[in-house]
Scaffold this motif. Structure first.
Motif, PDB file in Angstrom:
ATOM      1  N   SER A  67      22.906  51.906  50.175  1.00 33.29           N
ATOM      2  CA  SER A  67      22.634  52.265  51.614  1.00 33.29           C
ATOM      3  C   SER A  67      21.358  52.516  52.526  1.00 33.29           C
ATOM      4  O   SER A  67      20.294  51.345  52.663  1.00 33.29           O
ATOM      5  CB  SER A  67      23.266  53.638  51.885  1.00 33.29           C
ATOM      6  OG  SER A  67      23.065  54.330  52.053  1.00 33.29           O
ATOM      7  N   SER A  71      18.264  49.175  52.464  1.00 31.22           N
ATOM      8  CA  SER A  71      17.394  49.569  53.845  1.00 31.22           C
ATOM      9  C   SER A  71      16.056  49.458  53.938  1.00 31.22           C
ATOM     10  O   SER A  71      15.745  49.360  54.409  1.00 31.22           O
ATOM     11  CB  SER A  71      18.168  50.700  54.571  1.00 31.22           C
ATOM     12  OG  SER A  71      19.859  51.053  54.826  1.00 31.22           O
ATOM     13  N   VAL A  74      14.953  45.585  53.002  1.00 29.55           N
ATOM     14  CA  VAL A  74      15.162  45.455  54.678  1.00 29.55           C
ATOM     15  C   VAL A  74      13.723  45.072  54.937  1.00 29.55           C
ATOM     16  O   VAL A  74      12.781  44.509  55.556  1.00 29.55           O
ATOM     17  CB  VAL A  74      15.913  45.624  55.263  1.00 29.55           C
ATOM     18  CG1 VAL A  74      16.645  44.514  56.714  1.00 29.55           C
ATOM     19  CG2 VAL A  74      17.880  44.864  54.998  1.00 29.55           C
ATOM     20  N   GLY A  75      13.251  46.495  55.833  1.00 30.75           N
ATOM     21  CA  GLY A  75      12.260  47.303  55.578  1.00 30.75           C
ATOM     22  C   GLY A  75      10.649  46.353  55.132  1.00 30.75           C
ATOM     23  O   GLY A  75       9.863  46.471  55.802  1.00 30.75           O
ATOM     24  N   CYS A  96      26.417  49.524  52.370  1.00 31.86           N
ATOM     25  CA  CYS A  96      25.067  48.672  53.174  1.00 31.86           C
ATOM     26  C   CYS A  96      25.206  48.204  54.109  1.00 31.86           C
ATOM     27  O   CYS A  96      24.743  47.245  54.054  1.00 31.86           O
ATOM     28  CB  CYS A  96      24.502  48.659  51.332  1.00 31.86           C
ATOM     29  SG  CYS A  96      24.937  46.998  50.483  1.00 31.86           S
ATOM     30  N   ASP A  98      25.722  47.312  57.231  1.00 32.81           N
ATOM     31  CA  ASP A  98      24.604  47.631  58.206  1.00 32.81           C
ATOM     32  C   ASP A  98      23.150  47.568  58.423  1.00 32.81           C
ATOM     33  O   ASP A  98      22.692  46.239  59.347  1.00 32.81           O
ATOM     34  CB  ASP A  98      24.715  49.302  58.867  1.00 32.81           C
ATOM     35  CG  ASP A  98      24.321  49.219  60.233  1.00 32.81           C
ATOM     36  OD1 ASP A  98      24.363  48.696  61.179  1.00 32.81           O
ATOM     37  OD2 ASP A  98      23.000  49.716  59.930  1.00 32.81           O
ATOM     38  N   PRO A  99      22.605  47.397  57.534  1.00 33.75           N
ATOM     39  CA  PRO A  99      21.225  46.502  57.507  1.00 33.75           C
ATOM     40  C   PRO A  99      21.558  44.697  56.817  1.00 33.75           C
ATOM     41  O   PRO A  99      20.105  44.582  57.409  1.00 33.75           O
ATOM     42  CB  PRO A  99      20.190  47.384  56.467  1.00 33.75           C
ATOM     43  CG  PRO A  99      21.668  47.822  55.088  1.00 33.75           C
ATOM     44  CD  PRO A  99      22.735  48.830  56.155  1.00 33.75           C
ATOM     45  N   MET A 103      20.074  44.111  60.423  1.00 35.39           N
ATOM     46  CA  MET A 103      19.356  44.262  60.350  1.00 35.39           C
ATOM     47  C   MET A 103      18.552  42.898  60.111  1.00 35.39           C
ATOM     48  O   MET A 103      18.107  41.613  60.914  1.00 35.39           O
ATOM     49  CB  MET A 103      18.120  45.233  60.289  1.00 35.39           C
ATOM     50  CG  MET A 103      18.846  46.774  60.311  1.00 35.39           C
ATOM     51  SD  MET A 103      18.383  47.992  60.111  1.00 35.39           S
ATOM     52  CE  MET A 103      19.513  49.616  60.033  1.00 35.39           C
TER      53      MET A 103
END
Length: 341
Positions: A67, A71, A74-75, A96, A98-99, A103
């Motif tokens: 996770s 994340s 992705v950022g 992991c 959700d990202p 996103m």
């Protein structure tokens, strides 16, 4: 076309690492991150040699926190970098997700197309080597179901390299799913025909375009990743019985190239789709559904799918092999379809 390339055979994992090496040498925004991708070169050797050449800033070993590092990737992609992040086993997607789907997959839409997410998530799939229910799944449909991400699944070293270049080039997030039995490392089991000649240069395989691997007239067999090889083996066996099978390698699951499938079905009128994912709500079922919606009259018999049954993947080898797709299952299904005609 991969069949036209001459030269020594290249293992699947080396084709991936060479693609990453070229991209990192020619674009300083490309970097790699994940568990054991550094000095070890990934447990699949897909990042072998990169840490020594580019150092720990661009080849980042991460903590065991999917996770966290997904994340972070992705950022980084939202900030203009081009991360290639390895999720060691696709089974770990649950920690992991959700990202990725809230996103990465949605950011271009949320920004009105103003902010792309050029992220590649590279992850292994598949069983066949007795690693139990939490390390052996092929969760293709899980990723394909979420709009905003492309999904590719190469079956050989040539496509592995070409699709990796295409994935890094693409401004959209791309899920790059490779089967462990194809990478060329003995302890996972090896499909020898996955190692084929590959040009030592940059080239792309188009995302969203299937390939006819073998022409035929009696039945169409569709596979991707390792099931493509089972389909080719089945086609060879069927030819001994006088049955001409056409074999299609999807290569990309999103976008899905239905034109190539439909063109083949217009010739053969019969279809088997082979998928190592679970049968319920899978990619194989999606192919059959799209055919029924668009050109049902092309079928001379009911289409069939050969998938993993809707059970946790067994640890015991006899049970696991019994449940997995195989060339033998394809041959039996095809003969039954033709005999019933």
């Amino acid at each position: 076309m991969s069949g036209q390339v001459q030269g020594p055979r290249v293992p699947f994992h080396k084709a991936v690492s060479e693609a990453l090496k070229w991209e990192m040498e020619n674009d300083e925004n490309v970097f790699v991150m994940g568990e054991d991708v550094g000095a070890l070169g990934s447990i699949f050797q897909t990042t072998a040699g990169l840490h020594q050449q580019f150092g720990e800033e661009r080849v980042r070993d991460t903590p065991i926190s999917e996770s966290g590092f997904v994340s972070a990737a992705v950022g980084a992609a939202m900030s203009g970098m081009k991360p290639v992040v390895e999720l060691m086993f696709n089974d770990f997607i649950g920690v992991c997700l959700d990202p990725l789907y809230n996103m990465a997959a949605k950011n271009a839409y949320h920004s009105g197309g103003g902010q792309a997410v050029p992220l590649v998530l590279m992850t292994s799939v598949g069983g066949g080597y007795c690693d139990g229910s939490q390390h052996s799944q092929s969760l293709y449909a899980t990723f394909c179901h979420m709009p905003g991400m492309k999904v590719v699944a190469p079956s050989n070293a040539y496509d592995a390299r070409g699709l990796m270049h295409a994935a890094i080039e693409d401004p959209n997030p791309v899920i790059y799913m490779f089967h462990k039995m194809l990478v060329g490392l003995g302890w996972y089991g090896s499909v020898k025909m996955a190692s084929i000649p590959v040009p030592n240069e940059r080239f792309t395989v188009p995302i969203g375009k299937a390939q006819v691997k073998r022409e035929g007239t009696d039945i169409t067999l569709v596979g991707w990743g390792v099931t493509l090889h089972y389909a080719l083996q089945a086609a060879e066996s069927l030819s001994d019985s006088g049955i001409s099978a056409e074999v299609i390698d999807l290569r990309s699951l999103v976008p899905l190239d239905m034109e190539t499938i439909m063109a083949s079905l217009e010739k053969t009128g019969r279809l088997i789709v082979v998928d190592e994912d679970y049968k319920n709500c899978g990619v194989a079922g999606e192919v059959l559904a799209r055919i029924s919606e668009s050109n049902l009259s092309a079928l001379r018999s009911s289409p069939r799918r050969i998938c993993f049954p809707d059970i946790p993947i067994p640890f015991a080898r006899p049970m696991e092999q019994f449940a997995r797709p195989s060339a033998e299952k394809i041959v039996g299904t095809a003969i039954a379809m033709l005999e019933a005609a």
